[in-house]
Motif scaffolding. Structure first.
Motif, mmCIF file in Angstrom:
data_model
loop_
_atom_site.group_PDB
_atom_site.id
_atom_site.type_symbol
_atom_site.label_atom_id
_atom_site.label_comp_id
_atom_site.label_asym_id
_atom_site.label_seq_id
_atom_site.Cartn_x
_atom_site.Cartn_y
_atom_site.Cartn_z
ATOM 1 N N GLU A 21 0.837 -1.211 0.000
ATOM 2 C CA GLU A 21 0.000 0.000 0.000
ATOM 3 C C GLU A 21 0.870 1.258 0.000
ATOM 4 O O GLU A 21 0.655 2.179 -0.797
ATOM 5 C CB GLU A 21 -0.919 -0.006 1.229
ATOM 6 C CG GLU A 21 -1.845 1.186 1.303
ATOM 7 C CD GLU A 21 -2.702 1.158 2.567
ATOM 8 O OE1 GLU A 21 -3.262 2.217 2.884
ATOM 9 O OE2 GLU A 21 -2.798 0.118 3.233
ATOM 10 N N ILE A 60 1.237 4.151 -3.170
ATOM 11 C CA ILE A 60 1.017 5.597 -3.055
ATOM 12 C C ILE A 60 2.282 6.358 -3.407
ATOM 13 O O ILE A 60 2.250 7.354 -4.137
ATOM 14 C CB ILE A 60 0.500 5.949 -1.647
ATOM 15 C CG1 ILE A 60 -0.915 5.390 -1.477
ATOM 16 C CG2 ILE A 60 0.510 7.452 -1.418
ATOM 17 C CD1 ILE A 60 -1.487 5.528 -0.098
ATOM 18 N N ASP A 86 2.706 6.331 -7.157
ATOM 19 C CA ASP A 86 1.799 7.296 -7.803
ATOM 20 C C ASP A 86 2.356 8.707 -7.716
ATOM 21 O O ASP A 86 2.357 9.448 -8.701
ATOM 22 C CB ASP A 86 0.411 7.270 -7.144
ATOM 23 C CG ASP A 86 -0.407 6.059 -7.561
ATOM 24 O OD1 ASP A 86 0.021 5.358 -8.491
ATOM 25 O OD2 ASP A 86 -1.462 5.817 -6.946
ATOM 26 N N GLY A 137 0.442 11.557 -8.468
ATOM 27 C CA GLY A 137 0.175 11.673 -7.041
ATOM 28 C C GLY A 137 -0.849 12.735 -6.724
ATOM 29 O O GLY A 137 -0.772 13.866 -7.165
ATOM 30 N N ASP A 138 -1.800 12.338 -5.982
ATOM 31 C CA ASP A 138 -2.823 13.247 -5.491
ATOM 32 C C ASP A 138 -2.427 13.570 -4.060
ATOM 33 O O ASP A 138 -2.441 12.697 -3.192
ATOM 34 C CB ASP A 138 -4.183 12.549 -5.552
ATOM 35 C CG ASP A 138 -5.309 13.417 -5.047
ATOM 36 O OD1 ASP A 138 -5.052 14.585 -4.711
ATOM 37 O OD2 ASP A 138 -6.446 12.922 -4.998
ATOM 38 N N THR A 183 -3.880 14.864 -1.839
ATOM 39 C CA THR A 183 -4.940 14.704 -0.847
ATOM 40 C C THR A 183 -5.032 13.246 -0.403
ATOM 41 O O THR A 183 -5.754 12.931 0.522
ATOM 42 C CB THR A 183 -6.309 15.155 -1.413
ATOM 43 O OG1 THR A 183 -6.617 14.364 -2.556
ATOM 44 C CG2 THR A 183 -6.286 16.618 -1.780
ATOM 45 N N LYS A 184 -4.286 12.372 -1.079
ATOM 46 C CA LYS A 184 -4.272 10.953 -0.743
ATOM 47 C C LYS A 184 -3.454 10.739 0.513
ATOM 48 O O LYS A 184 -2.392 11.323 0.676
ATOM 49 C CB LYS A 184 -3.641 10.170 -1.889
ATOM 50 C CG LYS A 184 -4.486 9.084 -2.438
ATOM 51 C CD LYS A 184 -3.734 8.385 -3.549
ATOM 52 C CE LYS A 184 -4.631 7.347 -4.169
ATOM 53 N NZ LYS A 184 -3.956 6.578 -5.181
ATOM 54 N N ARG A 185 -3.958 9.871 1.386
ATOM 55 C CA ARG A 185 -3.231 9.544 2.605
ATOM 56 C C ARG A 185 -3.169 8.033 2.765
ATOM 57 O O ARG A 185 -4.012 7.306 2.241
ATOM 58 C CB ARG A 185 -3.926 10.136 3.846
ATOM 59 C CG ARG A 185 -4.040 11.656 3.835
ATOM 60 C CD ARG A 185 -2.670 12.294 3.935
ATOM 61 N NE ARG A 185 -2.753 13.738 3.999
ATOM 62 C CZ ARG A 185 -2.709 14.551 2.981
ATOM 63 N NH1 ARG A 185 -2.594 14.073 1.770
ATOM 64 N NH2 ARG A 185 -2.771 15.846 3.127
ATOM 65 N N SER A 195 -3.780 4.970 5.048
ATOM 66 C CA SER A 195 -4.587 4.707 6.237
ATOM 67 C C SER A 195 -3.692 4.115 7.328
ATOM 68 O O SER A 195 -2.859 3.246 7.070
ATOM 69 C CB SER A 195 -5.741 3.763 5.909
ATOM 70 O OG SER A 195 -5.247 2.543 5.424
ATOM 71 N N ASN A 222 2.059 10.781 6.003
ATOM 72 C CA ASN A 222 0.887 11.659 5.945
ATOM 73 C C ASN A 222 1.229 13.070 6.427
ATOM 74 O O ASN A 222 0.774 14.057 5.841
ATOM 75 C CB ASN A 222 -0.265 11.076 6.762
ATOM 76 C CG ASN A 222 -0.838 9.822 6.144
ATOM 77 O OD1 ASN A 222 -0.609 9.537 4.972
ATOM 78 N ND2 ASN A 222 -1.567 9.051 6.922
#
Length: 182
Positions: free
Chosen positions: A51, A55, A58, A64-65, A67-69, A71, A86
């Motif tokens: 995971e 990210i 990306d 890469g966004d 705003t993506k975090r 979890s 994060n």
């Protein structure tokens, strides 16, 4: 003797069956332990790592966004890594947001400066035109004053001539009057 042979063979067979059964149980236990370690490793290491790598990949590839975090589902090192990542992305996002705000402010200031420069240019043009008009008016007034001065000078000369003529007439009249009295 045949019976004894069957009995001995039966004991051997039972002994071998018990040994084989024990070995099978040991093998089965070993396989279950290995499988348990695999499942545990997969849940605690491979899935979180996959995971996080997804990210990061990306973001690295430009998809890469921010705003993506990740979890935070783990209380181990991967949970700590997710929390730190994060936080890093939050900092980057805040920096970008600040740059955008400052860019907008700079753009607005540039537009205001452009409008002010345009107003200044328009005002300068008006002042130049007004200065030219005043200079023209001053030149015109100067010419008129010169004309009036010339006219006044001519009038003064004309009055001087008239006064001289009147004086000569006076002298002449006084002489005739004085001759007439004589």
């Amino acid at each position: 003797m045949a019976f004894l042979f069957i009995f001995v063979n039966k004991q051997r067979i039972e002994k071998r069956a018990q040994t084989a059964s024990g070995q099978t149980a040991e093998r089965l236990a070993f396989i279950l332990i290995v499988f348990g370690i695999y499942i545990s490793t997969k849940r605690q290491i491979i899935i979180p790592l996959t995971e996080i790598l997804g990210i990061l990949t990306d973001i690295e590839r430009g998809k890469g966004d921010l705003t993506k975090r990740i979890s935070i589902r783990y209380t181990n090192e991967f949970g700590e890594l997710a929390r730190l990542f994060n936080g890093f992305v939050d900092n980057i996002q805040n920096i970008i947001r600040s740059v955008i705000e400052k860019s907008n402010t700079l753009s607005n200031s540039a537009e205001n400066l452009d409008m002010t420069a345009e107003q200044f240019s328009t005002s300068s043009l008006r002042m130049r035109q007004e200065a030219i008009r005043v200079a023209d008016s001053t030149n015109s007034a100067s010419e008129k004053v010169g004309t009036i001065s010339d006219a006044a000078s001519e009038m003064s000369n004309g009055m001087y001539i008239a006064a001289s003529s009147i004086e000569q007439i006076n002298v002449s009249v006084n002489q005739r009057y004085s001759h007439a009295e004589d």
